[in-house]
Design a protein around this motif. Sequence first.
Motif, PDB file in Angstrom:
ATOM      1  N   SER A 157       0.831  -1.202   0.000  1.00  0.00           N
ATOM      2  CA  SER A 157       0.000   0.000   0.000  1.00  0.00           C
ATOM      3  C   SER A 157       0.866   1.252   0.000  1.00  0.00           C
ATOM      4  O   SER A 157       1.990   1.235   0.485  1.00  0.00           O
ATOM      5  N   LYS A 158       0.322   2.331  -0.515  1.00  0.00           N
ATOM      6  CA  LYS A 158       1.055   3.599  -0.589  1.00  0.00           C
ATOM      7  C   LYS A 158       0.675   4.560   0.530  1.00  0.00           C
ATOM      8  O   LYS A 158       1.311   5.582   0.709  1.00  0.00           O
ATOM      9  N   SER A 159      -0.398   4.255   1.289  1.00  0.00           N
ATOM     10  CA  SER A 159      -0.834   5.149   2.352  1.00  0.00           C
ATOM     11  C   SER A 159      -1.598   4.361   3.409  1.00  0.00           C
ATOM     12  O   SER A 159      -2.023   3.226   3.179  1.00  0.00           O
ATOM     13  N   VAL A 160      -1.776   4.981   4.556  1.00  0.00           N
ATOM     14  CA  VAL A 160      -2.570   4.369   5.624  1.00  0.00           C
ATOM     15  C   VAL A 160      -4.006   4.198   5.147  1.00  0.00           C
ATOM     16  O   VAL A 160      -4.647   3.178   5.412  1.00  0.00           O
ATOM     17  N   ALA A 161      -4.512   5.182   4.428  1.00  0.00           N
ATOM     18  CA  ALA A 161      -5.887   5.097   3.921  1.00  0.00           C
ATOM     19  C   ALA A 161      -6.059   3.885   3.009  1.00  0.00           C
ATOM     20  O   ALA A 161      -7.089   3.205   3.054  1.00  0.00           O
ATOM     21  N   GLU A 162      -5.044   3.591   2.212  1.00  0.00           N
ATOM     22  CA  GLU A 162      -5.113   2.426   1.325  1.00  0.00           C
ATOM     23  C   GLU A 162      -5.111   1.125   2.139  1.00  0.00           C
ATOM     24  O   GLU A 162      -5.847   0.182   1.829  1.00  0.00           O
ATOM     25  N   VAL A 163      -4.322   1.066   3.199  1.00  0.00           N
ATOM     26  CA  VAL A 163      -4.318  -0.109   4.077  1.00  0.00           C
ATOM     27  C   VAL A 163      -5.703  -0.299   4.680  1.00  0.00           C
ATOM     28  O   VAL A 163      -6.250  -1.403   4.691  1.00  0.00           O
ATOM     29  N   VAL A 164      -6.289   0.793   5.163  1.00  0.00           N
ATOM     30  CA  VAL A 164      -7.618   0.731   5.770  1.00  0.00           C
ATOM     31  C   VAL A 164      -8.642   0.223   4.755  1.00  0.00           C
ATOM     32  O   VAL A 164      -9.463  -0.642   5.059  1.00  0.00           O
ATOM     33  N   ARG A 165      -8.584   0.733   3.535  1.00  0.00           N
ATOM     34  CA  ARG A 165      -9.511   0.278   2.494  1.00  0.00           C
ATOM     35  C   ARG A 165      -9.316  -1.203   2.191  1.00  0.00           C
ATOM     36  O   ARG A 165     -10.279  -1.951   2.046  1.00  0.00           O
ATOM     37  N   ARG A 166      -8.063  -1.642   2.093  1.00  0.00           N
ATOM     38  CA  ARG A 166      -7.783  -3.054   1.800  1.00  0.00           C
ATOM     39  C   ARG A 166      -8.254  -3.971   2.927  1.00  0.00           C
ATOM     40  O   ARG A 166      -8.565  -5.132   2.699  1.00  0.00           O
ATOM     41  N   LEU A 167      -8.290  -3.465   4.153  1.00  0.00           N
ATOM     42  CA  LEU A 167      -8.795  -4.247   5.280  1.00  0.00           C
ATOM     43  C   LEU A 167     -10.312  -4.318   5.290  1.00  0.00           C
ATOM     44  O   LEU A 167     -10.899  -5.060   6.074  1.00  0.00           O
ATOM     45  N   GLY A 168     -10.943  -3.530   4.432  1.00  0.00           N
ATOM     46  CA  GLY A 168     -12.397  -3.523   4.374  1.00  0.00           C
ATOM     47  C   GLY A 168     -13.035  -2.670   5.447  1.00  0.00           C
ATOM     48  O   GLY A 168     -14.208  -2.829   5.755  1.00  0.00           O
ATOM     49  N   ILE A 169     -12.247  -1.758   6.024  1.00  0.00           N
ATOM     50  CA  ILE A 169     -12.757  -0.878   7.069  1.00  0.00           C
ATOM     51  C   ILE A 169     -13.258   0.399   6.421  1.00  0.00           C
ATOM     52  O   ILE A 169     -12.575   0.988   5.587  1.00  0.00           O
ATOM     53  N   ASN A 170     -14.431   0.843   6.822  1.00  0.00           N
ATOM     54  CA  ASN A 170     -15.013   2.057   6.286  1.00  0.00           C
ATOM     55  C   ASN A 170     -14.320   3.257   6.928  1.00  0.00           C
ATOM     56  O   ASN A 170     -14.425   3.458   8.134  1.00  0.00           O
ATOM     57  N   PRO A 171     -13.574   4.050   6.155  1.00  0.00           N
ATOM     58  CA  PRO A 171     -12.917   5.214   6.751  1.00  0.00           C
ATOM     59  C   PRO A 171     -13.942   6.225   7.237  1.00  0.00           C
ATOM     60  O   PRO A 171     -14.908   6.517   6.541  1.00  0.00           O
TER      61      PRO A 171
END
Length: 123
Positions: free
Chosen positions: A72-86
Motif C-alpha cells: 500500500s502507498k498510504s494508511v488510507a489504502e491499508v484501511v480500504r484493503r482491510l475492508g474498514i469504512n474510513p
Amino acid sequence: MTVRYTRELLEEAARETTNCNDAVRWCGGTPTPGSRRYLRAKMSDSGIDISHFTDPRVRHTEEMLRELVACSKSVAEVVRRLGINPVGATKPTSDAGSPPSGSTRRTFCAHTDAAPWAPWAIR
C-alpha cells in the motif's frame, strides 16, 4: 439462573469449545465480559488448559497486516484493503487552514493533516 461451574463441566467445556464465548454457552450461561472473565478465572484456578482458545477480537494477523502495508502507498489504502469504512472524511486543508483549490475528498488524519496552528499538530 445461576450456573454452577464444576471442574468436570469446565474440563468438558474446554475440551469441546475453541473460545470463551462458546465455553460460557456450553456451561449454560450467556457470554458477557463478566461471565467470560469469571469462566477464565475458574478454569485457571482449576488448572485447566485453555491455550487453544482463540480470541474473536483479533481480526487481522500480523502477517496479513505486514503484507498489506508493504503493498500500500498510504494508511488510507491499508484501511480500504482491510475492508474498514474510513470515518471522518474531510477535504484536506492547506497550511493556512483552508481547503486548497481543486482538492478532492479524502480521509483526515489529525496528526499528519492538521494545520500547523492546531494544538495536536506534530510537526
